[in-house]
Design an enzyme around this catalytic site. Structure first.
Site, mmCIF file in Angstrom:
data_model
loop_
_atom_site.group_PDB
_atom_site.id
_atom_site.type_symbol
_atom_site.label_atom_id
_atom_site.label_comp_id
_atom_site.label_asym_id
_atom_site.label_seq_id
_atom_site.Cartn_x
_atom_site.Cartn_y
_atom_site.Cartn_z
ATOM 1 N N GLY A 11 0.027 -0.590 14.125
ATOM 2 C CA GLY A 11 0.153 0.237 12.929
ATOM 3 C C GLY A 11 -0.683 1.499 13.054
ATOM 4 O O GLY A 11 -1.791 1.472 13.581
ATOM 5 N N ARG A 72 6.233 -1.054 18.392
ATOM 6 C CA ARG A 72 6.084 -2.441 18.813
ATOM 7 C C ARG A 72 6.874 -2.628 20.105
ATOM 8 O O ARG A 72 7.873 -1.966 20.342
ATOM 9 C CB ARG A 72 6.623 -3.391 17.738
ATOM 10 C CG ARG A 72 6.096 -3.117 16.331
ATOM 11 C CD ARG A 72 4.663 -3.552 16.151
ATOM 12 N NE ARG A 72 4.194 -3.322 14.788
ATOM 13 C CZ ARG A 72 2.958 -3.534 14.377
ATOM 14 N NH1 ARG A 72 2.051 -3.990 15.223
ATOM 15 N NH2 ARG A 72 2.602 -3.302 13.128
ATOM 16 N N ASP A 103 -6.087 -5.763 16.850
ATOM 17 C CA ASP A 103 -6.310 -6.916 17.723
ATOM 18 C C ASP A 103 -5.124 -7.197 18.640
ATOM 19 O O ASP A 103 -5.300 -7.586 19.798
ATOM 20 C CB ASP A 103 -6.689 -8.158 16.911
ATOM 21 C CG ASP A 103 -5.652 -8.513 15.851
ATOM 22 O OD1 ASP A 103 -4.689 -7.751 15.655
ATOM 23 O OD2 ASP A 103 -5.813 -9.566 15.207
ATOM 24 N N THR A 125 -7.425 0.619 12.865
ATOM 25 C CA THR A 125 -6.598 -0.092 11.896
ATOM 26 C C THR A 125 -7.210 0.061 10.516
ATOM 27 O O THR A 125 -8.432 -0.038 10.370
ATOM 28 C CB THR A 125 -6.462 -1.595 12.237
ATOM 29 O OG1 THR A 125 -5.896 -2.295 11.115
ATOM 30 C CG2 THR A 125 -7.813 -2.224 12.558
ATOM 31 N N ASP A 127 -7.070 -2.020 8.229
ATOM 32 C CA ASP A 127 -7.432 -3.337 7.690
ATOM 33 C C ASP A 127 -8.917 -3.683 7.857
ATOM 34 O O ASP A 127 -9.414 -4.566 7.165
ATOM 35 C CB ASP A 127 -6.605 -4.437 8.361
ATOM 36 C CG ASP A 127 -5.110 -4.233 8.171
ATOM 37 O OD1 ASP A 127 -4.721 -3.650 7.140
ATOM 38 O OD2 ASP A 127 -4.331 -4.633 9.057
ATOM 39 N N ASP A 129 -10.288 -5.342 10.167
ATOM 40 C CA ASP A 129 -10.325 -6.789 10.438
ATOM 41 C C ASP A 129 -10.658 -7.127 11.891
ATOM 42 O O ASP A 129 -10.362 -8.235 12.356
ATOM 43 C CB ASP A 129 -8.990 -7.425 10.054
ATOM 44 C CG ASP A 129 -7.814 -6.854 10.845
ATOM 45 O OD1 ASP A 129 -7.994 -5.831 11.545
ATOM 46 O OD2 ASP A 129 -6.707 -7.421 10.758
ATOM 47 N N ARG A 171 -3.538 -7.015 5.474
ATOM 48 C CA ARG A 171 -3.054 -8.172 6.224
ATOM 49 C C ARG A 171 -3.773 -9.418 5.728
ATOM 50 O O ARG A 171 -3.694 -9.732 4.550
ATOM 51 C CB ARG A 171 -3.220 -7.938 7.731
ATOM 52 C CG ARG A 171 -2.249 -8.713 8.574
ATOM 53 C CD ARG A 171 -2.205 -8.259 10.006
ATOM 54 N NE ARG A 171 -3.498 -8.287 10.670
ATOM 55 C CZ ARG A 171 -3.651 -8.199 11.979
ATOM 56 N NH1 ARG A 171 -2.600 -8.077 12.764
ATOM 57 N NH2 ARG A 171 -4.858 -8.230 12.519
#
Length: 319
Positions: A11, A72, A103, A125, A127, A129, A171
């Site tokens: 992303g 992707r 990740d 990212t 996120d 995360d 996410r």
């Protein structure tokens, strides 16, 4: 090392361009050639690789998204796809690769290292995360986008005396929801890392109403389910009219904040330095405002930990 390459994967996140710019200019500073891989791992397999110069990254530090594009790649998940990627890198006589992404992107970079090709990861990212780093590129910009949206929604919530449930990205991580909820003064924040009880949420809404509060803002992290579902439950238990806003991909766009530009610049340059030091299979990170690096295995085997003291603070301030 004489020839490096950089790609963005997964992303998009505001600040990726700043990281690409830093990598290109740091490489040029050291007298290296550097190439851009377009369209992520899919482009790497197809050999969509072009040399970059100082001019290639002019006027991109302030732009959101990624000028290298991202995609992707199911083929890259296969052994054959990974081998094609290594062959393309070798054909272009590239000595090291910088991968900017999350990740999943790092696991791809790790596969290349296992095949003998040096890679360094830069966490990009919204996120936030990724383990081992305090912040990822794009998180601060997305956070500010969410807070701005909440501020505007609160104006309408106040005018119409309604409860608004706002769903944000992240996410499986609650960082965006929690930080935005605290920064915007939300009455309730629902995140995957903390238990939530619909009855407790309703009780908090009634407590606010009993002291004359006319509206409420509830933030839901997407990892906890849909805002629409929570809205239905609240309406069923209270009879109150609710409104739902799903912010969606607006959170991924926009000009990066100064913080993200700084972070991306530091990380992109550090990735080049690590390759020049002969390091590989590592990710760049920031801890206590210092740029550090970790082995991919160490980072990917850990679980991202959210600071739950922020959650407790948000609850105590929203009474």
């Amino acid at each position: 090392m004489k020839r490096l390459a950089v790609l963005t994967s997964g992303g998009d996140a505001p600040g990726m361009n700043a990281a690409v710019r830093a990598a290109v200019r740091r490489a040029a500073f050291h007298g290296l050639q550097i190439f851009g891989v377009y369209h992520g791992y899919d482009g790497l397999i197809r050999g969509d690789i072009k040399e970059m110069t100082l001019g290639s990254v002019g006027d991109i530090i302030h732009r959101g998204g990624t000028t290298l594009y991202t995609a992707r790649s199911e083929e890259f998940r296969t052994e054959a796809g990974q081998q094609k990627a290594v062959e393309q890198l070798n054909q272009h006589e590239i000595d090291g690769l910088i991968v900017i992404g999350g990740d999943g992107s790092f696991r791809g970079a790790q596969k290349l290292t296992e095949k003998g090709f040096p890679t360094i990861g830069v966490p990009g990212t919204i996120d936030n995360d990724i383990p081992c780093t305090d912040f990822t590129i794009g998180f601060d910009t997305a956070l500010n986008t969410i807070v701005e949206a909440i501020d505007k929604i609160r104006d309408t919530a106040t005018s119409h005396e309604r409860t608004y449930i706002i769903e944000v990205m992240g996410r499986d991580a609650g960082d965006l929801a929690l930080w935005a909820g605290l920064a915007a003064g939300a009455e309730t924040v629902i995140i995957p890392e903390a238990d939530h009880d619909i009855n407790d949420i309703v009780e908090r809404l009634h407590a606010g109403s009993s002291r004359g509060k006319k509206h409420s803002i509830i933030i839901v992290a997407e990892g906890c389910g849909s805002a629409a579902s929570f809205a239905d439950q609240i309406k069923e238990k209270t009879g109150w009219e609710t409104r739902v806003t799903v912010l969606g991909h607006i959170q991924r766009g926009g000009s990066p904040t100064a913080f993200d530009r700084m972070l991306a610049s530091r990380m992109g340059a550090a990735a080049v330095d690590l390759l020049l030091e002969g390091k590989k299979d590592r990710m760049v990170a920031i801890q206590n405002n210092q740029i550090v690096d970790f082995d991919f295995n160490e980072a990917l085997q850990q679980r991202h930990e959210l600071d739950l003291s922020i959650y407790d603070l948000a609850r105590s301030l929203s009474i």
